[in-house]
Scaffold this motif. Sequence first.
Motif, PDB file in Angstrom:
ATOM      1  N   VAL A 140       0.850  -1.200   0.000  1.00  0.00           N
ATOM      2  CA  VAL A 140       0.000   0.000   0.000  1.00  0.00           C
ATOM      3  C   VAL A 140       0.882   1.245   0.000  1.00  0.00           C
ATOM      4  O   VAL A 140       0.644   2.184  -0.774  1.00  0.00           O
ATOM      5  N   ALA A 141       1.911   1.254   0.818  1.00  0.00           N
ATOM      6  CA  ALA A 141       2.780   2.430   0.920  1.00  0.00           C
ATOM      7  C   ALA A 141       3.499   2.721  -0.388  1.00  0.00           C
ATOM      8  O   ALA A 141       3.811   3.876  -0.681  1.00  0.00           O
ATOM      9  N   ARG A 142       3.756   1.692  -1.190  1.00  0.00           N
ATOM     10  CA  ARG A 142       4.429   1.864  -2.484  1.00  0.00           C
ATOM     11  C   ARG A 142       3.432   1.926  -3.647  1.00  0.00           C
ATOM     12  O   ARG A 142       3.814   1.790  -4.799  1.00  0.00           O
ATOM     13  N   ASP A 143       2.168   2.113  -3.306  1.00  0.00           N
ATOM     14  CA  ASP A 143       1.097   2.245  -4.313  1.00  0.00           C
ATOM     15  C   ASP A 143       0.995   1.024  -5.235  1.00  0.00           C
ATOM     16  O   ASP A 143       0.612   1.142  -6.390  1.00  0.00           O
ATOM     17  N   ARG A 144       1.302  -0.140  -4.697  1.00  0.00           N
ATOM     18  CA  ARG A 144       1.161  -1.384  -5.461  1.00  0.00           C
ATOM     19  C   ARG A 144      -0.131  -2.111  -5.115  1.00  0.00           C
ATOM     20  O   ARG A 144      -0.461  -3.121  -5.727  1.00  0.00           O
ATOM     21  N   LYS A 145      -0.793  -1.608  -4.121  1.00  0.00           N
ATOM     22  CA  LYS A 145      -2.048  -2.185  -3.662  1.00  0.00           C
ATOM     23  C   LYS A 145      -2.926  -1.022  -3.209  1.00  0.00           C
ATOM     24  O   LYS A 145      -2.420  -0.093  -2.576  1.00  0.00           O
ATOM     25  N   PRO A 146      -4.219  -1.080  -3.510  1.00  0.00           N
ATOM     26  CA  PRO A 146      -5.078   0.035  -3.092  1.00  0.00           C
ATOM     27  C   PRO A 146      -5.195   0.118  -1.570  1.00  0.00           C
ATOM     28  O   PRO A 146      -5.193  -0.895  -0.874  1.00  0.00           O
ATOM     29  N   TYR A 147      -5.277   1.337  -1.090  1.00  0.00           N
ATOM     30  CA  TYR A 147      -5.425   1.576   0.337  1.00  0.00           C
ATOM     31  C   TYR A 147      -6.876   1.333   0.745  1.00  0.00           C
ATOM     32  O   TYR A 147      -7.797   1.929   0.196  1.00  0.00           O
ATOM     33  N   GLN A 148      -7.043   0.420   1.672  1.00  0.00           N
ATOM     34  CA  GLN A 148      -8.349   0.162   2.274  1.00  0.00           C
ATOM     35  C   GLN A 148      -8.140   0.299   3.773  1.00  0.00           C
ATOM     36  O   GLN A 148      -7.471  -0.531   4.395  1.00  0.00           O
ATOM     37  N   ALA A 149      -8.696   1.349   4.335  1.00  0.00           N
ATOM     38  CA  ALA A 149      -8.398   1.756   5.707  1.00  0.00           C
ATOM     39  C   ALA A 149      -8.552   0.628   6.718  1.00  0.00           C
ATOM     40  O   ALA A 149      -7.653   0.389   7.531  1.00  0.00           O
ATOM     41  N   ALA A 150      -9.669  -0.079   6.700  1.00  0.00           N
ATOM     42  CA  ALA A 150      -9.915  -1.119   7.703  1.00  0.00           C
ATOM     43  C   ALA A 150      -8.917  -2.272   7.569  1.00  0.00           C
ATOM     44  O   ALA A 150      -8.385  -2.771   8.569  1.00  0.00           O
ATOM     45  N   GLU A 151      -8.641  -2.667   6.347  1.00  0.00           N
ATOM     46  CA  GLU A 151      -7.684  -3.761   6.111  1.00  0.00           C
ATOM     47  C   GLU A 151      -6.277  -3.342   6.530  1.00  0.00           C
ATOM     48  O   GLU A 151      -5.541  -4.111   7.166  1.00  0.00           O
ATOM     49  N   PHE A 152      -5.904  -2.124   6.189  1.00  0.00           N
ATOM     50  CA  PHE A 152      -4.581  -1.613   6.539  1.00  0.00           C
ATOM     51  C   PHE A 152      -4.413  -1.560   8.055  1.00  0.00           C
ATOM     52  O   PHE A 152      -3.403  -2.011   8.596  1.00  0.00           O
ATOM     53  N   LEU A 153      -5.413  -1.017   8.733  1.00  0.00           N
ATOM     54  CA  LEU A 153      -5.360  -0.937  10.184  1.00  0.00           C
ATOM     55  C   LEU A 153      -5.253  -2.329  10.808  1.00  0.00           C
ATOM     56  O   LEU A 153      -4.469  -2.539  11.745  1.00  0.00           O
ATOM     57  N   ALA A 154      -5.999  -3.284  10.278  1.00  0.00           N
ATOM     58  CA  ALA A 154      -5.945  -4.650  10.813  1.00  0.00           C
ATOM     59  C   ALA A 154      -4.546  -5.243  10.657  1.00  0.00           C
ATOM     60  O   ALA A 154      -4.038  -5.904  11.576  1.00  0.00           O
TER      61      ALA A 154
END
Length: 154
Positions: A55-69
């Motif tokens: 996500v940080a390298r823009d290779r995967k879309p940012y999804q807030a709940a998934e990222f936080l988990a």
Amino acid sequence: MFSRSLLMLAGAGTLALTLAGCSAEPADTHPDQPVTKRREIFKSFTRSFEPIGQVARDRKPYQAAEFLAQAQALQKLADQPWALFPADSNYPPTRALSAVWDKPAEFAQASADYRQKVDALVAAAQGSDLDRIKAAVSQVEGSCRSCHDAFRKP
């Protein structure tokens, strides 16, 4: 009379056992297996952190709940491996440098820095500022890198 497929299966099994026996890495023979246990935790770090880094390298879309988990999963692991570096665990198959035991204060500081960076990542992930989140990811990566540079064999 053995069928051809059964003979091939037996041959493949023998080959697999032979190759497994030729492994270059020694087994963890310590009764408590601290090297094996800490390696598994570090592998779990990687499994939790990989999607975060994507996500940080823009290779995967940012999804807030998934990222936080994922960040919270990493946070739960962050305290676990450090107790698995007792004085009697500097033996093969470890990849730890003797600096872990020769410089315990520095190693403790590196692990504390890592935990602090992971906590900051979780705090950032609770918000919606993607630039702040990416900066926190970079801080965690830097902490990992500096610890590996000082305390882990290449």
